[in-house]
Write a protein that holds these residues in place. Structure first.
Motif, mmCIF file in Angstrom:
data_model
loop_
_atom_site.group_PDB
_atom_site.id
_atom_site.type_symbol
_atom_site.label_atom_id
_atom_site.label_comp_id
_atom_site.label_asym_id
_atom_site.label_seq_id
_atom_site.Cartn_x
_atom_site.Cartn_y
_atom_site.Cartn_z
ATOM 1 N N GLU A 4 -5.444 1.692 -4.470
ATOM 2 C CA GLU A 4 -5.267 2.630 -3.388
ATOM 3 C C GLU A 4 -5.844 1.884 -2.175
ATOM 4 O O GLU A 4 -5.101 1.942 -1.183
ATOM 5 C CB GLU A 4 -6.416 3.650 -3.680
ATOM 6 C CG GLU A 4 -5.921 4.627 -4.831
ATOM 7 C CD GLU A 4 -7.025 5.490 -5.432
ATOM 8 O OE1 GLU A 4 -6.651 6.616 -6.090
ATOM 9 O OE2 GLU A 4 -7.936 5.089 -5.054
ATOM 10 N N ALA A 30 -3.002 -0.577 -0.684
ATOM 11 C CA ALA A 30 -1.674 0.224 -0.230
ATOM 12 C C ALA A 30 -2.307 0.766 1.268
ATOM 13 O O ALA A 30 -1.445 0.431 2.135
ATOM 14 C CB ALA A 30 -1.336 1.392 -0.878
ATOM 15 N N GLU A 31 -3.561 1.166 1.374
ATOM 16 C CA GLU A 31 -3.924 1.574 2.599
ATOM 17 C C GLU A 31 -4.053 0.166 3.848
ATOM 18 O O GLU A 31 -3.719 0.404 4.817
ATOM 19 C CB GLU A 31 -5.079 2.427 2.666
ATOM 20 C CG GLU A 31 -5.615 3.063 3.980
ATOM 21 C CD GLU A 31 -6.902 4.179 3.671
ATOM 22 O OE1 GLU A 31 -7.450 4.312 4.755
ATOM 23 O OE2 GLU A 31 -6.943 4.602 2.602
ATOM 24 N N LYS A 64 -2.660 -2.771 3.546
ATOM 25 C CA LYS A 64 -1.324 -3.142 3.760
ATOM 26 C C LYS A 64 -0.825 -2.356 5.038
ATOM 27 O O LYS A 64 -0.171 -3.057 5.960
ATOM 28 C CB LYS A 64 -0.398 -3.216 2.386
ATOM 29 C CG LYS A 64 0.738 -3.962 2.744
ATOM 30 C CD LYS A 64 1.491 -3.985 1.727
ATOM 31 C CE LYS A 64 2.926 -4.681 1.739
ATOM 32 N NZ LYS A 64 3.635 -5.049 0.722
ATOM 33 N N GLY A 65 -0.753 -1.056 5.055
ATOM 34 C CA GLY A 65 -0.139 -0.352 5.842
ATOM 35 C C GLY A 65 -0.785 -0.501 7.243
ATOM 36 O O GLY A 65 -0.045 -0.668 8.106
ATOM 37 N N LYS A 66 -2.032 -0.763 7.193
ATOM 38 C CA LYS A 66 -2.679 -0.935 8.459
ATOM 39 C C LYS A 66 -2.306 -2.175 9.234
ATOM 40 O O LYS A 66 -1.993 -2.323 10.233
ATOM 41 C CB LYS A 66 -4.235 -0.829 8.509
ATOM 42 C CG LYS A 66 -4.702 0.628 8.271
ATOM 43 C CD LYS A 66 -6.218 0.822 8.136
ATOM 44 C CE LYS A 66 -6.559 2.152 7.829
ATOM 45 N NZ LYS A 66 -6.014 3.274 8.700
ATOM 46 N N LEU A 102 0.351 -3.964 8.684
ATOM 47 C CA LEU A 102 1.820 -3.969 8.756
ATOM 48 C C LEU A 102 1.976 -3.451 10.312
ATOM 49 O O LEU A 102 3.250 -3.509 10.784
ATOM 50 C CB LEU A 102 2.581 -3.217 7.750
ATOM 51 C CG LEU A 102 2.580 -4.311 6.392
ATOM 52 C CD1 LEU A 102 3.572 -3.552 5.497
ATOM 53 C CD2 LEU A 102 3.305 -5.579 6.780
ATOM 54 N N GLU A 103 1.200 -2.720 10.862
ATOM 55 C CA GLU A 103 1.193 -1.807 12.158
ATOM 56 C C GLU A 103 1.028 -2.848 13.330
ATOM 57 O O GLU A 103 1.529 -2.680 14.535
ATOM 58 C CB GLU A 103 0.178 -1.017 12.160
ATOM 59 C CG GLU A 103 0.542 0.406 11.080
ATOM 60 C CD GLU A 103 -0.508 1.600 11.439
ATOM 61 O OE1 GLU A 103 -1.419 1.394 12.217
ATOM 62 O OE2 GLU A 103 -0.723 2.402 10.705
ATOM 63 N N SER A 158 -8.789 -1.024 10.892
ATOM 64 C CA SER A 158 -8.802 0.319 11.805
ATOM 65 C C SER A 158 -8.995 0.176 13.219
ATOM 66 O O SER A 158 -9.167 0.988 14.216
ATOM 67 C CB SER A 158 -9.479 1.269 10.944
ATOM 68 O OG SER A 158 -9.022 1.724 9.835
ATOM 69 N N LYS A 182 -2.868 -3.596 16.792
ATOM 70 C CA LYS A 182 -2.293 -2.655 15.646
ATOM 71 C C LYS A 182 -1.682 -1.452 16.598
ATOM 72 O O LYS A 182 -2.542 -0.868 17.438
ATOM 73 C CB LYS A 182 -3.265 -2.343 14.860
ATOM 74 C CG LYS A 182 -3.185 -1.672 13.690
ATOM 75 C CD LYS A 182 -4.016 -1.208 13.082
ATOM 76 C CE LYS A 182 -5.155 0.010 13.567
ATOM 77 N NZ LYS A 182 -4.581 1.227 13.653
#
Length: 113
Positions: free
Chosen positions: A5, A8-9, A11-13, A15-16, A75, A108
């Motif tokens: 979990e 996944a989170e 990685k998304g951050k 990739l932005e 973040s 980001k």
């Protein structure tokens, strides 16, 4: 939170981030301690970013800390330099290249379209 979990989170951050203007090859390994523990790497190569759940042996720098610390950094809620100063993050390797991490975290969400 499990490692899957968390990964996944995070990685998304990552990739932005807009790394299209970074021509230098950068490779970072992240060692997550405690809950959601594991290892992943982020590589910036030819203006693209890659995030994978593996060790990266030819890395420029290695970061070690808790999942919560990495989430705050990714973040934009925690400055990576401050995290090191507060001893929430350990850094090994090329400090100059480690500092470049802040450069693309700051971009980001500003990815060129």
């Amino acid at each position: 939170m499990t490692y899957a979990e968390f990964f996944a989170e995070i990685k998304g951050k990552f990739l932005e981030a807009d790394v299209s203007d970074i021509t230098e090859h950068l490779a970072y390994q992240f060692n997550i301690e405690g809950e959601a523990g594991g290892i992943f790497y982020v590589e910036v190569k030819d203006g693209a970013i890659y995030v994978e759940p593996y060790e990266y042996f030819d890395r420029d720098a290695m970061f070690t800390g808790k999942a919560e610390t990495f989430m705050k950094i990714a973040s934009g809620k925690l400055d990576p330099v401050l995290a090191v100063t507060l001893q929430k993050l350990k850094v090994e390797g090329d400090i100059g290249k480690a500092l470049r991490l802040k450069e693309f975290i700051d971009k980001k969400g500003k990815k060129a379209e």
